[in-house]
Design a protein around this motif. Structure first.
Motif, PDB file in Angstrom:
ATOM      1  N   ALA A  36       1.010  -1.326   0.102  1.00 45.00           N
ATOM      2  CA  ALA A  36       0.025  -0.072   0.118  1.00 45.00           C
ATOM      3  C   ALA A  36       1.047   0.990  -0.068  1.00 45.00           C
ATOM      4  O   ALA A  36       1.998   0.901   0.221  1.00 45.00           O
ATOM      5  CB  ALA A  36      -0.821   0.087   1.225  1.00 45.00           C
ATOM      6  N   GLY A  37       0.216   2.510  -0.325  1.00 45.73           N
ATOM      7  CA  GLY A  37       0.976   3.435  -0.009  1.00 45.73           C
ATOM      8  C   GLY A  37       1.826   4.153  -1.624  1.00 45.73           C
ATOM      9  O   GLY A  37       1.405   3.640  -2.764  1.00 45.73           O
ATOM     10  N   TRP A  38       2.719   5.006  -1.306  1.00 44.72           N
ATOM     11  CA  TRP A  38       3.346   5.345  -2.522  1.00 44.72           C
ATOM     12  C   TRP A  38       4.915   4.873  -2.790  1.00 44.72           C
ATOM     13  O   TRP A  38       5.455   4.468  -1.880  1.00 44.72           O
ATOM     14  CB  TRP A  38       3.715   7.004  -1.933  1.00 44.72           C
ATOM     15  N   MET A  39       5.130   4.693  -3.883  1.00 44.69           N
ATOM     16  CA  MET A  39       6.436   4.230  -4.411  1.00 44.69           C
ATOM     17  C   MET A  39       6.892   5.094  -5.430  1.00 44.69           C
ATOM     18  O   MET A  39       6.187   5.390  -6.494  1.00 44.69           O
ATOM     19  CB  MET A  39       6.360   2.824  -4.662  1.00 44.69           C
ATOM     20  N   ASN A  40       8.303   5.469  -5.438  1.00 48.80           N
ATOM     21  CA  ASN A  40       8.904   6.029  -6.612  1.00 48.80           C
ATOM     22  C   ASN A  40      10.079   5.311  -6.916  1.00 48.80           C
ATOM     23  O   ASN A  40      10.152   4.044  -7.239  1.00 48.80           O
ATOM     24  CB  ASN A  40       8.997   7.760  -6.479  1.00 48.80           C
ATOM     25  N   ASP A  41      11.382   5.739  -6.889  1.00 53.37           N
ATOM     26  CA  ASP A  41      12.642   5.175  -7.550  1.00 53.37           C
ATOM     27  C   ASP A  41      12.928   4.005  -6.766  1.00 53.37           C
ATOM     28  O   ASP A  41      12.863   3.726  -5.705  1.00 53.37           O
ATOM     29  CB  ASP A  41      13.803   6.293  -7.461  1.00 53.37           C
ATOM     30  N   PRO A  42      13.457   3.032  -7.867  1.00 52.56           N
ATOM     31  CA  PRO A  42      14.036   1.766  -7.471  1.00 52.56           C
ATOM     32  C   PRO A  42      15.355   2.212  -6.797  1.00 52.56           C
ATOM     33  O   PRO A  42      15.957   2.776  -7.216  1.00 52.56           O
ATOM     34  CB  PRO A  42      14.219   0.967  -8.475  1.00 52.56           C
ATOM     35  N   ASN A  43      15.815   1.454  -5.759  1.00 56.53           N
ATOM     36  CA  ASN A  43      16.869   1.674  -4.905  1.00 56.53           C
ATOM     37  C   ASN A  43      17.470   0.276  -4.607  1.00 56.53           C
ATOM     38  O   ASN A  43      16.930  -0.526  -4.635  1.00 56.53           O
ATOM     39  CB  ASN A  43      16.795   2.427  -3.531  1.00 56.53           C
TER      40      ASN A  43
ATOM     41  N   GLY B 201      12.586   0.447 -13.483  1.00 56.76           N
ATOM     42  CA  GLY B 201      12.322   1.871 -13.633  1.00 56.76           C
ATOM     43  C   GLY B 201      11.089   2.317 -12.970  1.00 56.76           C
ATOM     44  O   GLY B 201      10.261   1.337 -13.157  1.00 56.76           O
ATOM     45  N   TRP B 202      10.945   3.519 -12.363  1.00 58.45           N
ATOM     46  CA  TRP B 202       9.656   3.845 -11.616  1.00 58.45           C
ATOM     47  C   TRP B 202       8.642   4.187 -13.002  1.00 58.45           C
ATOM     48  O   TRP B 202       8.935   5.166 -13.726  1.00 58.45           O
ATOM     49  CB  TRP B 202       9.977   5.056 -10.653  1.00 58.45           C
ATOM     50  N   LEU B 203       7.542   3.587 -12.776  1.00 53.14           N
ATOM     51  CA  LEU B 203       6.470   4.091 -13.568  1.00 53.14           C
ATOM     52  C   LEU B 203       5.367   4.907 -13.030  1.00 53.14           C
ATOM     53  O   LEU B 203       4.756   4.330 -11.787  1.00 53.14           O
ATOM     54  CB  LEU B 203       5.554   2.880 -14.119  1.00 53.14           C
ATOM     55  N   TRP B 204       5.476   6.239 -13.232  1.00 54.36           N
ATOM     56  CA  TRP B 204       4.514   6.982 -12.088  1.00 54.36           C
ATOM     57  C   TRP B 204       2.985   7.043 -12.534  1.00 54.36           C
ATOM     58  O   TRP B 204       2.758   6.538 -13.912  1.00 54.36           O
ATOM     59  CB  TRP B 204       5.044   8.563 -12.161  1.00 54.36           C
ATOM     60  N   GLU B 205       2.174   7.707 -11.888  1.00 52.60           N
ATOM     61  CA  GLU B 205       0.722   7.651 -11.839  1.00 52.60           C
ATOM     62  C   GLU B 205       0.624   8.853 -13.178  1.00 52.60           C
ATOM     63  O   GLU B 205       1.357   9.825 -13.009  1.00 52.60           O
ATOM     64  CB  GLU B 205      -0.038   7.812 -11.019  1.00 52.60           C
ATOM     65  N   THR B 206      -0.321   8.917 -13.840  1.00 50.79           N
ATOM     66  CA  THR B 206      -0.942   9.823 -14.451  1.00 50.79           C
ATOM     67  C   THR B 206      -2.403  10.154 -14.378  1.00 50.79           C
ATOM     68  O   THR B 206      -3.191  10.248 -15.293  1.00 50.79           O
ATOM     69  CB  THR B 206      -0.540   9.617 -16.072  1.00 50.79           C
ATOM     70  N   ARG B 207      -2.517   9.858 -13.095  1.00 55.08           N
ATOM     71  CA  ARG B 207      -3.940  10.443 -12.804  1.00 55.08           C
ATOM     72  C   ARG B 207      -3.940  11.313 -11.607  1.00 55.08           C
ATOM     73  O   ARG B 207      -2.876  11.567 -11.025  1.00 55.08           O
ATOM     74  CB  ARG B 207      -4.789   8.804 -12.176  1.00 55.08           C
ATOM     75  N   PRO B 208      -4.983  11.897 -11.324  1.00 56.37           N
ATOM     76  CA  PRO B 208      -4.638  13.003 -10.256  1.00 56.37           C
ATOM     77  C   PRO B 208      -4.618  12.311  -9.018  1.00 56.37           C
ATOM     78  O   PRO B 208      -4.916  11.251  -8.535  1.00 56.37           O
ATOM     79  CB  PRO B 208      -6.316  13.601 -10.146  1.00 56.37           C
ATOM     80  N   GLU B 209      -3.833  13.105  -8.059  1.00 56.14           N
ATOM     81  CA  GLU B 209      -3.444  12.700  -6.788  1.00 56.14           C
ATOM     82  C   GLU B 209      -4.637  11.878  -6.014  1.00 56.14           C
ATOM     83  O   GLU B 209      -4.535  10.947  -5.257  1.00 56.14           O
ATOM     84  CB  GLU B 209      -2.566  13.483  -5.975  1.00 56.14           C
TER      85      GLU B 209
ATOM     86  N   ALA C 238      -7.576   5.270  -3.869  1.00 55.88           N
ATOM     87  CA  ALA C 238      -7.112   3.870  -4.522  1.00 55.88           C
ATOM     88  C   ALA C 238      -6.175   3.484  -3.269  1.00 55.88           C
ATOM     89  O   ALA C 238      -6.135   2.157  -3.081  1.00 55.88           O
ATOM     90  CB  ALA C 238      -6.337   3.933  -5.893  1.00 55.88           C
ATOM     91  N   GLY C 239      -5.457   4.265  -2.751  1.00 59.08           N
ATOM     92  CA  GLY C 239      -4.581   3.828  -1.578  1.00 59.08           C
ATOM     93  C   GLY C 239      -3.214   3.404  -2.098  1.00 59.08           C
ATOM     94  O   GLY C 239      -2.460   2.983  -1.221  1.00 59.08           O
ATOM     95  N   TRP C 240      -2.669   3.691  -3.100  1.00 60.54           N
ATOM     96  CA  TRP C 240      -1.333   3.499  -3.415  1.00 60.54           C
ATOM     97  C   TRP C 240      -1.376   4.128  -5.047  1.00 60.54           C
ATOM     98  O   TRP C 240      -2.088   4.785  -5.645  1.00 60.54           O
ATOM     99  CB  TRP C 240      -1.370   1.824  -4.141  1.00 60.54           C
ATOM    100  N   ALA C 241       0.260   4.399  -5.055  1.00 61.55           N
ATOM    101  CA  ALA C 241       0.747   5.069  -6.305  1.00 61.55           C
ATOM    102  C   ALA C 241       2.153   4.579  -6.514  1.00 61.55           C
ATOM    103  O   ALA C 241       2.929   4.770  -5.617  1.00 61.55           O
ATOM    104  CB  ALA C 241       0.728   6.664  -5.892  1.00 61.55           C
ATOM    105  N   GLY C 242       2.519   4.350  -7.984  1.00 66.29           N
ATOM    106  CA  GLY C 242       3.603   4.073  -8.295  1.00 66.29           C
ATOM    107  C   GLY C 242       3.610   2.521  -8.697  1.00 66.29           C
ATOM    108  O   GLY C 242       3.368   1.710  -7.761  1.00 66.29           O
ATOM    109  N   VAL C 243       4.657   2.124  -9.792  1.00 63.04           N
ATOM    110  CA  VAL C 243       4.719   0.877  -9.893  1.00 63.04           C
ATOM    111  C   VAL C 243       5.886   0.807 -10.503  1.00 63.04           C
ATOM    112  O   VAL C 243       6.667   1.552 -10.902  1.00 63.04           O
ATOM    113  CB  VAL C 243       3.711   0.440 -11.036  1.00 63.04           C
TER     114      VAL C 243
END
Ligand code: DQQ
Length: 464
Positions: A22-29, A264-272, A278-283
């Motif tokens: 759940a929650g937010w994800m951005n860059d792979p590390n 690579g980080w696939l960001w959302e292109t829907r509004p925040e 939805a409870g999550w963002a980023g793939v």
């Protein structure tokens, strides 16, 4: 927070791409293949689908396909990283996994070690690089990427020189704790390649060196292939890694089989607001194996292990594809599939695949090859009935050599569409149709007849 599956927009949540519970994800590390297991760390906010209070999430896999979530690895709990444990990498320091990351604030470089890959200890020497090189007016100083060469550790740090452009700063160290600044490995031009270069990766591939970076404010990923001598990188070829407009901050690593693999980080292109509901963002993208073509450009191929996801198989005979007619690939439907199409466009000016929503055919995303324009594009202008999600057309240059077929490989996973063309051109997109039911591929040609050489598809398994 409640499970995202039971929340609104559950139909958009990917089922075989990596994402946190759940929650937010951005860059792979911190990507590393360590003692037979693949470790993926990532920028993460477990509390909410917004980029705040970032920690390092952590997962492990034996095959790059199936993942197990592990406890959070790094939190912002020291004076030098209290405003953020930002992007970094992982090295094996004589058997000790060592994370090299950016602490904020201001941006400084830090390390953390682990005995068991579960609990992490920040080094008493932190910050190990406490400031940018003296005398440089920098626009940022973050995202260290480290490698070993004989007796030295080397690092590149993403930066930019004010009014000049994005810059990669080169350092070296004997022990990962005391670092010596060498010089800029590469300086860009602000007007062309942005003011700050985030998330650099720098590594040898065959006889060449590859540098890729995610420039601000471009929001895309540039790569350079060239030579590296006397601490200076000389690019010979420049390209873009993925022109779909949703792919950023990739990180690569070398596995025990010698493969160079990136996420690579696939960001959302829907509004925040939609992401928060939805409870999550980023793939994360699918893991892509990187290699070099004879002309010196990068090639990208989803790793072979992904075939473990394949279930029902569909195979179409070779046939002509006439202008105005469609070939519907029956047997491929639903939210999770892979498809391979080899097409000789012949005299057809355009050809491609319409990804049609099965419950509402007005929602369609088009993957289009235009011979006349020499482009491959993903058209999202009719992908969704939701007014507020992105609806654009993204294109990449693509010309076929004489007699060369168009080889398209598509991966559909709920709101993710990854398109690979002839192994060198990638367009990754996010699509958010209204309603459930999934998608079906329709092949088409326009202004002439194309020849379908090979069409194969697979329904893919869910991993979550
Ligand atoms: N994201 C990180 C930074 C990096 C940026 C912070 C790129 O370290 O520069 O979450 O997406």
């Amino acid at each position: 927070m409640s499970q995202p599956q039971t929340r609104p927009y559950a139909e958009h949540r990917p089922a075989y791409h990596f994402l946190p519970p759940a929650g937010w994800m951005n860059d792979p590390n911190g990507l590393i293949h360590f003692r037979g297991e693949y470790h993926l760390f990532y920028q993460h906010n477990p509390e909410s689908a917004v980029p705040r209070n970032i920690v390092w999430g952590h997962a492990v896999s034996k095959d790059l396909v199936h993942w197990k979530h592990l406890p959070i690895a790094l939190r912002p709990d020291k004076p030098y990283d209290k405003d953020g444990v930002w992007t970094g990498c992982m090295v094996d320091d004589g058997g000790v996994p060592t994370a090299v990351y950016t602490g904020v604030h201001p941006e400084v470089q830090c390390i953390a070690t682990s005995k068991d890959m579960m609990s992490w200890e920040k080094a008493p020497e932190n910050p190990v690089v406490a400031a940018p090189p003296p005398g440089l007016q920098v626009t940022g100083f973050r995202d260290p990427y480290v490698w070993r060469s004989r007796d030295w550790w080397y690092a590149v740090v993403g930066s930019g020189i004010r009014d000049v452009g994005g810059t990669i700063l080169l350092y070296r160290s004997r022990d990962l704790r005391r670092w010596e600044y060498l010089e800029p490995a590469l300086v860009g031009e602000k007007a062309k390649t942005g003011e700050m270069w985030e998330c650099p990766n720098f590594f040898q591939l065959g006889r060449k060196w590859v540098l890729w970076t995610s420039p601000v404010p471009l929001g895309r990923v540039l790569y350079f292939v060239g030579t590296f001598r006397n601490h200076r990188f000389t690019p010979e070829y420049q390209g873009e890694m993925d022109l779909g407009g949703c792919f950023y901050a990739p990180q690569g690593f070398r596995d025990a089989r010698g493969r160079r693999i990136l996420f690579g980080w696939l960001w959302e292109t829907r509004p925040e607001k939609m992401s928060v509901e939805a409870g999550w963002a980023g793939v994360q993208s699918l893991p892509r194996q990187v290699s070099l073509s004879p002309e010196g450009r990068l090639l990208f191929k989803p790793v072979a292990e992904l075939s473990r996801l394949r279930r029902e198989h569909v195979n179409l005979p070779a046939q002509l594809l006439r202008s105005g007619e469609e070939v519907v690939v029956k047997g491929i439907a639903g939210d999770r599939w892979e498809m391979f199409a080899e097409i000789h466009p012949q005299e057809a000016q355009k050809c491609g695949i319409r990804i049609v929503h099965t419950a509402d055919e007005a929602q369609v995303t088009t993957v289009l090859f235009s011979q006349a324009n020499g482009t491959l594009s993903v058209d999202r202008s009719h992908s969704s009935r939701y007014e507020e999600v992105a609806r654009d057309v993204r294109s990449a240059p693509l010309s076929l050599k004489d007699g060369e077929p168009l080889r398209l490989r598509l991966f559909v996973d709920h709101s993710v569409l990854e398109v690979y063309a002839n192994e060198h051109t990638c367009l990754t997109s996010r699509i958010y149709p209204q309603g459930t039911g999934g998608y079906q591929p329709h092949l088409f040609a326009e202004e002439g007849t194309a020849r379908l050489m090979r069409i194969e598809g697979w329904i893919l398994d869910a991993i979550w």
